[in-house]
Design a protein around this motif. Structure first.
Motif: not given
Ligand code: SAH
Ligand code: SF4
Ligand code: F3S
Length: 440
Positions: A192-203
């Motif tokens: 029911k939930e997806i979490t997109l991951l990244g050390q700097n996700v907005d890069s």
């Protein structure tokens, strides 16, 4: 079947990596167990962000190493950021370890596992990532309603205190098609939930040389997948939160109105010393822009107390920022010197331990105060929550849930279940959570 036990320390990226490691090993007849005593293969996935986390890894290895006396066929492996950092030196401290593999070598596991089963001792650490299509392998997800999807790994920022660029390498984005395929599969499986991951996700996408590949557009694509679910993304680097990203969060009804944007310090000189690419004023502007745009939005942060050369006055600026920005929650830590980093070499500017920990205590006190204030703002409001856990106590059913804005909400109900979305009217606020009643 052989039994595998994985201990995971550190951040969400490590949690996600552990799910992928268990998935890869499931192709080689390993089933995961929660009981480490019955395991044939023990893996510790480590974190090196602070000395304390790295020390934890070695003390766990010490305990496991002793087990080999009674169970000579037991295999022990270490991976993650401590492994990547210490390489073959791991075995100097822990000679009973069979396999050391780095953050870039997870997809080499099929070969590595065969070697250790043939009683070889292996150390597989490279600086060049072994990249495979992750959708070709199983993923054994551990959480009931949330699924992690790493979209970008590594970091190019080199903040002077931080070891991550050395343990995770440079930024590498996964291809959007591969991510969207994984997202579609997750939703079909009932998450029911997806979490997109990244050390700097907005890069996300910067390294793929295509201006259309951005976090904002990825959110738009995932938002189009049919089904009732929500989308989160962590962690954002303050100055990389561009207007297009804020617009995408606004447009996409499935994207939670929640931003985790670590500020690290409330003082511009310290931010410069930390090599953060924004000033205090610029951070304030980003927060104010987001707050103006979204009702009920929450903004959370990370702060470090006692960075080398931080004066009492500069530290007070951090306390002030927490309060003035009405941050909804912050992770806090005392500065810990790390190998390879610039700040780690500023030994003559280190803040004495007692001063550092006193500052951390004051930071925590301020955090508690502003969190309670933030929670109190929601009393009387209706929040849409997703139920994550259930517990029966004294004949009553207590549900743990999380609102879109990441607030933890508890309520009683025998009509709802894990994975349900429910509107809850908030009745009471405490420092770390809210209490409410479901409304029809
Ligand atoms: N990429 C994220 C943070 C990742 S590390 C960002 O840029 O904000 C998670 C947190 O650990 C950091 O936000 C920082 O607050 C803390 N941290 C990192 N290195 C640290 C150190 N050497 N000592 C204390 N805390 C540290
Ligand atoms: Fe570490 Fe800075 Fe990169 Fe975050 S942006 S992972 S704090 S170096
Ligand atoms: Fe720790 Fe590595 Fe994550 S150092 S915080 S496990 S990226």
């Amino acid at each position: 079947m052989k039994k595998l036990y994985i201990e995971t320390l550190g951040c969400q990226m490590n949690k996600s990596d552990s799910e992928r490691i268990a998935g890869i090993l499931s192709h080689f007849d390993y089933v995961q167990t929660e009981n480490e005593k019955e395991a044939d293969l023990l893996i510790i996935n480590t974190c090196s962000i602070r000395q304390l986390s790295a020390d934890k890894a070695y003390s766990q290895l010490g305990v496991w190493g002793k087990r080999k006396k009674d169970k000579p066929n037991l295999k022990i492996a270490i991976c993650g950021c401590v492994a990547q950092q210490d390489k073959e030196n791991v075995r100097k401290r822990a000679p009973y370890v069979d396999l050391v593999f780095g953050t870039h070598n997870i997809y080499e596991l099929p070969d590595l596992i065969k070697k250790i089963e043939n009683n070889e001792k292996v150390c597989a650490i490279t600086n060049k990532p072994v990249i495979k299509n992750q959708n070709d392998f199983n993923i054994i997800r551990k959480e009931s309603v949330n699924a992690w999807i790493p979209i970008i790994e590594g970091c190019n920022n080199f903040c002077t205190y931080c070891v991550v660029p050395f343990t995770r390498g440079r930024e590498r984005s996964r291809k959007p098609d591969e991510i969207i395929e994984e997202a579609q599969k997750i939703i079909k499986e009932g998450y029911k939930e997806i979490t997109l991951l990244g050390q700097n996700v907005d890069s996300y996408g910067k390294d793929l040389n295509d201006n259309n590949i951005t976090l904002a557009n990825l959110l738009r694509s995932i938002n189009k997948i049919d089904g009732e679910f929500r989308i989160r993304f962590v962690t954002s680097y303050p100055s990389d939160i561009k207007d297009d990203l804020i617009n995408a969060v606004d447009e996409c009804e499935k994207v939670c109105k929640y931003f985790h944007i670590p500020m690290q310090s409330g003082n511009s000189r310290i931010l410069k010393e930390m090599n953060r690419r924004y000033t205090k004023e610029e951070y304030y502007e980003i927060v104010s822009k987001i707050r103006k745009r979204f009702e009920n939005v929450t903004i959370t942060s990370d702060f470090i107390a006692g960075f080398p050369s931080e004066t009492e006055g500069e530290f007070t600026d951090t306390l002030k920022a927490m309060e003035e920005l009405e941050l909804d929650y912050s992770n806090t830590a005392a500065y810990s010197p790390r190998e390879f980093t610039k700040a780690g070499k500023m030994v003559d500017k280190f803040i004495p331990e007692d001063v550092k920990y006193k500052r951390l205590e004051r930071l925590n006190e301020k955090n508690r105060e502003v969190c309670l204030k933030s929670n109190e703002k929601f009393v009387g409001k209706v929040l849409k929550v997703l139920i994550e856990g259930k517990m029966e106590k004294d004949g009553k059913i207590n549900l743990n849930s999380r609102a879109d804005n990441n607030k933890i909400v508890h309520f009683e109900s025998d009509k709802h279940n894990i994975g349900d979305f429910v509107n809850v009217k908030i009745k009471k606020a405490q420092t770390w959570c809210l209490y409410g009643e479901p409304i029809e």
